[in-house]
Design an enzyme around this catalytic site. Sequence first.
Site, PDB file in Angstrom:
ATOM      1  N   GLN A 102      -4.486 -19.107   0.146  1.00  0.00           N
ATOM      2  CA  GLN A 102      -5.615 -18.294   0.626  1.00  0.00           C
ATOM      3  C   GLN A 102      -6.143 -17.445  -0.527  1.00  0.00           C
ATOM      4  O   GLN A 102      -5.359 -16.995  -1.386  1.00  0.00           O
ATOM      5  CB  GLN A 102      -5.152 -17.389   1.765  1.00  0.00           C
ATOM      6  CG  GLN A 102      -4.776 -18.157   3.033  1.00  0.00           C
ATOM      7  CD  GLN A 102      -4.115 -17.257   4.060  1.00  0.00           C
ATOM      8  OE1 GLN A 102      -4.658 -16.218   4.420  1.00  0.00           O
ATOM      9  NE2 GLN A 102      -2.945 -17.645   4.515  1.00  0.00           N
TER      10      GLN A 102
HETATM   11  N1  LIG Z   1      -4.220 -35.793   8.344  1.00  0.00           N
HETATM   12  C1  LIG Z   1      -3.537 -35.076   7.460  1.00  0.00           C
HETATM   13  N2  LIG Z   1      -3.418 -33.746   7.626  1.00  0.00           N
HETATM   14  C2  LIG Z   1      -2.690 -33.055   6.710  1.00  0.00           C
HETATM   15  C3  LIG Z   1      -2.079 -33.688   5.591  1.00  0.00           C
HETATM   16  N3  LIG Z   1      -1.456 -32.737   4.866  1.00  0.00           N
HETATM   17  C4  LIG Z   1      -1.657 -31.576   5.511  1.00  0.00           C
HETATM   18  N4  LIG Z   1      -2.387 -31.760   6.622  1.00  0.00           N
HETATM   19  C5  LIG Z   1      -2.810 -30.734   7.590  1.00  0.00           C
HETATM   20  O1  LIG Z   1      -3.598 -29.773   6.881  1.00  0.00           O
HETATM   21  C6  LIG Z   1      -3.361 -28.460   7.389  1.00  0.00           C
HETATM   22  C7  LIG Z   1      -2.900 -27.542   6.273  1.00  0.00           C
HETATM   23  O2  LIG Z   1      -1.625 -27.974   5.800  1.00  0.00           O
HETATM   24  P1  LIG Z   1      -0.624 -27.016   5.005  1.00  0.00           P
HETATM   25  O3  LIG Z   1       0.457 -27.865   4.465  1.00  0.00           O
HETATM   26  O4  LIG Z   1      -0.245 -25.837   5.810  1.00  0.00           O
HETATM   27  O5  LIG Z   1      -1.600 -26.532   3.835  1.00  0.00           O
HETATM   28  P2  LIG Z   1      -1.279 -25.541   2.637  1.00  0.00           P
HETATM   29  O6  LIG Z   1      -1.987 -26.065   1.463  1.00  0.00           O
HETATM   30  O7  LIG Z   1       0.179 -25.321   2.507  1.00  0.00           O
HETATM   31  O8  LIG Z   1      -2.003 -24.190   3.108  1.00  0.00           O
HETATM   32  P3  LIG Z   1      -1.661 -22.662   2.684  1.00  0.00           P
HETATM   33  O9  LIG Z   1      -0.198 -22.454   2.889  1.00  0.00           O
HETATM   34  O10 LIG Z   1      -2.499 -21.793   3.552  1.00  0.00           O
HETATM   35  O11 LIG Z   1      -2.056 -22.515   1.240  1.00  0.00           O
HETATM   36  C8  LIG Z   1      -2.328 -28.635   8.496  1.00  0.00           C
HETATM   37  O12 LIG Z   1      -3.017 -28.727   9.745  1.00  0.00           O
HETATM   38  C9  LIG Z   1      -1.652 -29.951   8.173  1.00  0.00           C
HETATM   39  O13 LIG Z   1      -1.094 -30.605   9.301  1.00  0.00           O
HETATM   40  C10 LIG Z   1      -2.240 -35.109   5.441  1.00  0.00           C
HETATM   41  O14 LIG Z   1      -1.766 -35.768   4.509  1.00  0.00           O
HETATM   42  N5  LIG Z   1      -2.975 -35.747   6.404  1.00  0.00           N
END
Ligand SMILES: Nc1nc2c(ncn2[C@@H]2O[C@H](COP(=O)(O)OP(=O)(O)OP(=O)(O)O)[C@@H](O)[C@H]2O)c(=O)[nH]1
Length: 204
Positions: free
Chosen positions: A78
Amino acid sequence: MFSLFYGLWKYLFSKTEFHVLILGIDKAGKTTLLEKLKSLYSNLEGLPPDRIVPTVGLNIGRIEVSNSKLVFWDLGGQAGLRSIWEKYYEEAHAVVYVIDATCPSRFEESKSALEKVLRHEDLQGAPLLILANKQDLSEAVSAEEIARYLDLKKLDERIYMVEAVSAYDGMGIKESMEWLVEVMERSKRTETLRVRAGVAGPGA
Ligand SMILES: Nc1nc2c(ncn2[C@@H]2O[C@H](COP(=O)(O)OP(=O)(O)OP(=O)(O)O)[C@@H](O)[C@H]2O)c(=O)[nH]1
Ligand SMILES: [Mg+2]
C-alpha cells in the site's frame, strides 16, 4: 592453520542463504505468491488465497531451491507502506517485483514504484525478477507486453527477467525460482554481501 581449513570448509560446504525481497504495489499478489512458494518447496501447507489479508508488517518464508536456501521478505505494497521497503534493501541479494497483469489501470503506478526501487543505491547490482502475475485470468497481459510497458532497456547493467506466472495455479513459478537461484549464485552482489558478512573465501 585451523582457521585456514575452517575458512576453506566454510567456503566449500556452507549453503549460502539468499535474501529475496518481494515487492510490488498492493494487491499484486505478493503474499499469495509467498504462500504458493511454501506449498511448492517446503513441507508447509501455504495459506489458501481466501485466508490471505493485505500485508501491513512483514511476512517471511524460507524454502530450498536447487540446494540453496532462500529467505523471502514479503512487504506491504500500500502507498503508505512503501517507505518501509528501503530498510531491507541493503541485505537483499535480489528483488522479485510482482505486477497484477490483469490491471492496466495500475500499470503506471506499478512502473513508477519499480523505478524508484531501482534508483536506490542500496540495491545496486541486485538481480531483478519481474512477475506478470494472475495469468490464470483470461484478461492477463503477457510478460512481453509488461516488459514493453516497463521500458526495461534502461536497465542495461542489471540482470533481469520478466516471467508470466500465476500465484494461484503455480504457472511459471518453478522456472522463475530456478532462474533466480542461478543468477544470485553468480552475481557480483552476492559476492559483495558475502564479503561484508565475513565469508570471503578460503583465504579470509
Ligand atoms: N486470479 C488470481 N488472483 C490472485 C493471484 N495472486 C493473487 N491474487 C488475488 O489478488 C488479491 C491480492 O493478493 P495478495 O497476495 O494479498 O496481494 P499483495 O501484493 O500481497 O497485497 P499487499 O499485501 O496489500 O501489498 C487477492 O484477492 C488474491 O487472492 C493469482 O495468481 N491469480
Ligand atoms: Mg501481501
